[in-house]
Design a protein around this motif. Sequence first.
Motif, PDB file in Angstrom:
ATOM      1  N   ILE A 269       0.832  -1.199   0.000  1.00 49.69           N
ATOM      2  CA  ILE A 269       0.000   0.000   0.000  1.00 49.69           C
ATOM      3  C   ILE A 269       0.868   1.251   0.000  1.00 49.69           C
ATOM      4  CG2 ILE A 269      -1.719   1.318   1.302  1.00 49.69           C
ATOM      5  CD1 ILE A 269      -2.804  -1.458   2.259  1.00 49.69           C
ATOM      6  N   ALA A 270       1.938   1.247   0.781  1.00 50.14           N
ATOM      7  CA  ALA A 270       2.858   2.391   0.791  1.00 50.14           C
ATOM      8  C   ALA A 270       3.432   2.603  -0.605  1.00 50.14           C
ATOM      9  CB  ALA A 270       3.973   2.180   1.808  1.00 50.14           C
ATOM     10  N   GLY A 271       3.742   1.514  -1.298  1.00 46.68           N
ATOM     11  CA  GLY A 271       4.227   1.616  -2.675  1.00 46.68           C
ATOM     12  C   GLY A 271       3.182   2.208  -3.602  1.00 46.68           C
ATOM     13  N   VAL A 272       1.927   1.831  -3.410  1.00 47.51           N
ATOM     14  CA  VAL A 272       0.835   2.379  -4.226  1.00 47.51           C
ATOM     15  C   VAL A 272       0.667   3.872  -3.940  1.00 47.51           C
ATOM     16  CG1 VAL A 272      -1.666   2.319  -4.595  1.00 47.51           C
ATOM     17  CG2 VAL A 272      -0.363   0.194  -4.520  1.00 47.51           C
ATOM     18  N   VAL A 273       0.783   4.265  -2.674  1.00 49.71           N
ATOM     19  CA  VAL A 273       0.696   5.687  -2.328  1.00 49.71           C
ATOM     20  C   VAL A 273       1.756   6.454  -3.112  1.00 49.71           C
ATOM     21  CG1 VAL A 273       1.071   7.378  -0.477  1.00 49.71           C
ATOM     22  CG2 VAL A 273      -0.332   5.358  -0.054  1.00 49.71           C
ATOM     23  N   TYR A 274       2.990   5.954  -3.093  1.00 46.09           N
ATOM     24  CA  TYR A 274       4.085   6.608  -3.801  1.00 46.09           C
ATOM     25  C   TYR A 274       3.828   6.635  -5.312  1.00 46.09           C
ATOM     26  CZ  TYR A 274       8.600   7.478  -5.900  1.00 46.09           C
ATOM     27  OH  TYR A 274       9.608   8.004  -6.676  1.00 46.09           O
ATOM     28  N   THR A 275       3.491   5.495  -5.880  1.00 49.74           N
ATOM     29  CA  THR A 275       3.288   5.374  -7.325  1.00 49.74           C
ATOM     30  C   THR A 275       2.159   6.267  -7.817  1.00 49.74           C
ATOM     31  OG1 THR A 275       4.073   3.090  -7.243  1.00 49.74           O
ATOM     32  CG2 THR A 275       2.841   3.730  -9.199  1.00 49.74           C
TER      33      THR A 275
ATOM     34  N   GLU B 286       7.719  11.225   1.012  1.00 51.21           N
ATOM     35  CA  GLU B 286       7.277  11.599   2.357  1.00 51.21           C
ATOM     36  C   GLU B 286       5.856  11.101   2.631  1.00 51.21           C
ATOM     37  OE1 GLU B 286       7.755  15.780   2.961  1.00 51.21           O
ATOM     38  OE2 GLU B 286       9.932  15.676   2.712  1.00 51.21           O
ATOM     39  N   MET B 287       4.994  11.168   1.625  1.00 55.32           N
ATOM     40  CA  MET B 287       3.625  10.685   1.785  1.00 55.32           C
ATOM     41  C   MET B 287       3.614   9.191   2.096  1.00 55.32           C
ATOM     42  SD  MET B 287       1.932  12.787  -1.375  1.00 55.32           S
ATOM     43  CE  MET B 287       0.372  11.918  -1.381  1.00 55.32           C
ATOM     44  N   ALA B 288       4.393   8.427   1.338  1.00 59.16           N
ATOM     45  CA  ALA B 288       4.462   6.983   1.555  1.00 59.16           C
ATOM     46  C   ALA B 288       5.081   6.670   2.910  1.00 59.16           C
ATOM     47  CB  ALA B 288       5.258   6.324   0.433  1.00 59.16           C
ATOM     48  N   THR B 289       6.102   7.430   3.283  1.00 62.67           N
ATOM     49  CA  THR B 289       6.747   7.229   4.576  1.00 62.67           C
ATOM     50  C   THR B 289       5.792   7.545   5.716  1.00 62.67           C
ATOM     51  OG1 THR B 289       8.913   7.739   3.638  1.00 62.67           O
ATOM     52  CG2 THR B 289       8.701   7.939   6.022  1.00 62.67           C
ATOM     53  N   ASP B 290       5.032   8.614   5.581  1.00 61.54           N
ATOM     54  CA  ASP B 290       4.044   8.978   6.605  1.00 61.54           C
ATOM     55  C   ASP B 290       3.000   7.873   6.769  1.00 61.54           C
ATOM     56  OD1 ASP B 290       5.304  11.371   7.103  1.00 61.54           O
ATOM     57  OD2 ASP B 290       3.832  12.595   6.006  1.00 61.54           O
ATOM     58  N   TYR B 291       2.520   7.334   5.637  1.00 58.81           N
ATOM     59  CA  TYR B 291       1.544   6.242   5.697  1.00 58.81           C
ATOM     60  C   TYR B 291       2.141   5.054   6.446  1.00 58.81           C
ATOM     61  CZ  TYR B 291      -1.222   2.229   4.552  1.00 58.81           C
ATOM     62  OH  TYR B 291      -1.963   1.087   4.674  1.00 58.81           O
ATOM     63  N   TRP B 292       3.357   4.670   6.068  1.00 61.43           N
ATOM     64  CA  TRP B 292       4.025   3.522   6.684  1.00 61.43           C
ATOM     65  C   TRP B 292       4.171   3.745   8.194  1.00 61.43           C
ATOM     66  CZ3 TRP B 292       5.328  -1.327   5.709  1.00 61.43           C
ATOM     67  CH2 TRP B 292       6.279  -1.945   6.525  1.00 61.43           C
ATOM     68  N   ALA B 293       4.638   4.914   8.576  1.00 60.35           N
ATOM     69  CA  ALA B 293       4.865   5.205   9.995  1.00 60.35           C
ATOM     70  C   ALA B 293       3.556   5.160  10.781  1.00 60.35           C
ATOM     71  CB  ALA B 293       5.532   6.567  10.154  1.00 60.35           C
ATOM     72  N   LYS B 294       2.505   5.722  10.214  1.00 57.53           N
ATOM     73  CA  LYS B 294       1.216   5.738  10.917  1.00 57.53           C
ATOM     74  C   LYS B 294       0.634   4.344  11.061  1.00 57.53           C
ATOM     75  CE  LYS B 294       0.114  10.456   9.763  1.00 57.53           C
ATOM     76  NZ  LYS B 294      -0.617  11.342   8.882  1.00 57.53           N
ATOM     77  N   GLU B 295       0.839   3.500  10.080  1.00 58.71           N
ATOM     78  CA  GLU B 295       0.320   2.134  10.157  1.00 58.71           C
ATOM     79  C   GLU B 295       1.161   1.259  11.089  1.00 58.71           C
ATOM     80  OE1 GLU B 295      -2.487   0.770   9.011  1.00 58.71           O
ATOM     81  OE2 GLU B 295      -3.058   2.755   8.323  1.00 58.71           O
TER      82      GLU B 295
END
Length: 63
Positions: free
Chosen positions: A19-25, A39-48
Amino acid sequence: MSQALIEKRGAAVVALARIAGVVYTEAIAAGVPHVLAQEMATDYWAKEMHPEVAVIDDQDGDE
């Protein structure tokens, strides 16, 4: 930890990584600059991974 629990947690982590990869892509496809998309993908990963942790980014130095 039991083998079943390890496998269940592993599958969840793989799903979150995808999912983090999809956010980035998707962000890149929408024209978002690489750094911001990352940063968006990293934020998603950190929050999850750590939902109880709040990240405060004070780049301006203001409080």
